[in-house]
Write a protein that holds these residues in place. Structure first.
Motif, PDB file in Angstrom:
ATOM      1  N   GLY A 136      43.357 -70.554  44.778  1.00 28.79           N
ATOM      2  CA  GLY A 136      44.624 -69.799  44.367  1.00 28.79           C
ATOM      3  C   GLY A 136      45.816 -70.402  45.430  1.00 28.79           C
ATOM      4  O   GLY A 136      46.947 -70.627  45.275  1.00 28.79           O
ATOM      5  N   PHE A 137      45.325 -70.257  46.772  1.00 29.46           N
ATOM      6  CA  PHE A 137      46.543 -70.266  47.820  1.00 29.46           C
ATOM      7  C   PHE A 137      46.889 -71.912  47.876  1.00 29.46           C
ATOM      8  O   PHE A 137      48.128 -72.396  47.979  1.00 29.46           O
ATOM      9  N   LEU A 138      45.900 -72.823  47.574  1.00 28.19           N
ATOM     10  CA  LEU A 138      46.179 -74.110  47.562  1.00 28.19           C
ATOM     11  C   LEU A 138      47.187 -74.594  46.170  1.00 28.19           C
ATOM     12  O   LEU A 138      48.274 -75.271  46.316  1.00 28.19           O
ATOM     13  N   ALA A 139      46.855 -73.986  45.274  1.00 24.47           N
ATOM     14  CA  ALA A 139      47.821 -74.077  44.040  1.00 24.47           C
ATOM     15  C   ALA A 139      49.080 -73.620  44.325  1.00 24.47           C
ATOM     16  O   ALA A 139      50.167 -74.015  43.796  1.00 24.47           O
ATOM     17  N   GLU A 140      49.261 -72.705  45.113  1.00 20.29           N
ATOM     18  CA  GLU A 140      50.706 -72.005  45.466  1.00 20.29           C
ATOM     19  C   GLU A 140      51.229 -72.698  46.450  1.00 20.29           C
ATOM     20  O   GLU A 140      52.449 -72.492  47.057  1.00 20.29           O
ATOM     21  N   GLY A 141      50.538 -73.840  47.125  1.00 23.40           N
ATOM     22  CA  GLY A 141      51.010 -74.460  48.386  1.00 23.40           C
ATOM     23  C   GLY A 141      50.768 -73.784  49.598  1.00 23.40           C
ATOM     24  O   GLY A 141      51.386 -73.992  50.663  1.00 23.40           O
ATOM     25  N   ARG A 142      50.119 -72.695  49.676  1.00 28.40           N
ATOM     26  CA  ARG A 142      50.264 -71.790  50.865  1.00 28.40           C
ATOM     27  C   ARG A 142      48.865 -72.251  51.701  1.00 28.40           C
ATOM     28  O   ARG A 142      48.087 -71.265  52.162  1.00 28.40           O
ATOM     29  N   VAL A 143      48.743 -73.600  52.244  1.00 28.71           N
ATOM     30  CA  VAL A 143      47.983 -73.930  52.983  1.00 28.71           C
ATOM     31  C   VAL A 143      48.104 -73.258  54.410  1.00 28.71           C
ATOM     32  O   VAL A 143      46.905 -73.520  55.188  1.00 28.71           O
ATOM     33  N   ASN A 144      49.087 -72.507  54.822  1.00 24.14           N
ATOM     34  CA  ASN A 144      48.920 -72.112  56.397  1.00 24.14           C
ATOM     35  C   ASN A 144      48.748 -70.453  56.190  1.00 24.14           C
ATOM     36  O   ASN A 144      48.964 -69.794  57.183  1.00 24.14           O
ATOM     37  N   ALA A 145      48.077 -70.039  55.097  1.00 25.19           N
ATOM     38  CA  ALA A 145      47.940 -68.704  54.878  1.00 25.19           C
ATOM     39  C   ALA A 145      46.685 -68.262  55.844  1.00 25.19           C
ATOM     40  O   ALA A 145      45.668 -69.022  56.086  1.00 25.19           O
ATOM     41  N   PRO A 146      46.844 -67.281  56.628  1.00 29.72           N
ATOM     42  CA  PRO A 146      45.855 -66.806  57.517  1.00 29.72           C
ATOM     43  C   PRO A 146      44.289 -66.682  56.985  1.00 29.72           C
ATOM     44  O   PRO A 146      44.211 -66.010  55.714  1.00 29.72           O
ATOM     45  N   VAL A 147      43.337 -66.760  57.749  1.00 33.59           N
ATOM     46  CA  VAL A 147      41.797 -66.279  57.291  1.00 33.59           C
ATOM     47  C   VAL A 147      41.824 -64.881  56.548  1.00 33.59           C
ATOM     48  O   VAL A 147      41.348 -64.820  55.697  1.00 33.59           O
TER      49      VAL A 147
END
Length: 224
Positions: free
Chosen positions: A24-35
């Motif tokens: 889901g994060f990848l689809a939104e382009g949020r690759v820098n989201a914290p663990v």
């Protein structure tokens, strides 16, 4: 034994939840989201994360590989009756290209990933390499460097995907087949033959069945 089985199922559920959240994060382009944000989205404890993955990058890689392998295995079933590796490559590229418009969530996972299908050991890249090498050995493709040919193919596919997502009004099937002809010509196939190869009918079932496969890849169900 029963306790061990329950533990294994619980671990599988946790891992599947983390993979689904990462997709889901990848689809939104949020690759820098914290663990921490990823574990909250997966509804699992922070400590559980490191029981399955050594880093966020490790998780994102697993999330991408899961999606790629599911789609790659499905494309294998649609080319199982073909013998000519050049035709297998052509049909796989045409089907993969149609994926971008049919499955935008998965498309964004591929496009927003740092490596995408270019270098992954799963999914489309190893299958493309296999078919390119076989087609070259049989004289269907004229290439000097398999790695360069694979980079050209992957780059063309990703650029095509971005074009189709950015221009929703474009005729996707025409664009995909036109790009496939260009890729085949770059691999040494004469124009008339490339056009003829791209006029071959695709399996009638690919659309509906693909939705089911991708739904499992992008939103995997957890074991009971």
């Amino acid at each position: 034994m029963a306790h061990s089985s329950r533990l294994d199922r619980r671990k599988a559920r946790t891992r599947a939840a983390l993979v689904a959240a990462a997709q889901g994060f990848l689809a939104e382009g949020r690759v820098n989201a914290p663990v921490l944000e990823i574990t909250q989205a997966a509804d699992v404890g922070m400590g559980s994360f490191y029981n399955h993955f050594s880093s966020k990058e490790d998780l994102f890689s697993a999330a991408l590989d899961s999606a790629l392998e599911s789609v790659g295995a499905y494309l294998d079933t649609l080319t199982a009756g073909l013998v000519d590796p050049a035709q297998i490559f052509t049909q796989s590229f045409r089907l993969a290209g149609r994926l971008f418009r049919l499955e935008p969530d998965l498309s964004r996972i591929l496009l927003n990933s740092a490596s995408g299908p270019t270098t992954s050991e799963h999914g489309l890249a190893p299958r493309s390499r296999r078919d390119i090498e076989a087609a070259a050995q049989q004289g269907h493709f004229d290439i000097d460097d398999v790695d360069v040919a694979l980079a050209l193919v992957a780059g063309s596919l990703l650029a095509l995907g971005r074009l189709l997502l950015d221009d929703p009004g474009r005729d996707s099937e025409s664009a995909v087949d036109h790009m496939t002809v260009k890729v085949l010509r770059a691999l040494g196939v004469p124009k008339s033959k490339a056009q003829r190869m791209c006029r071959q009918p695709l399996p009638e079932s690919y659309n509906a069945a693909l939705h089911s496969v991708v739904e499992h890849a992008v939103h995997p169900t957890t074991p009971s």
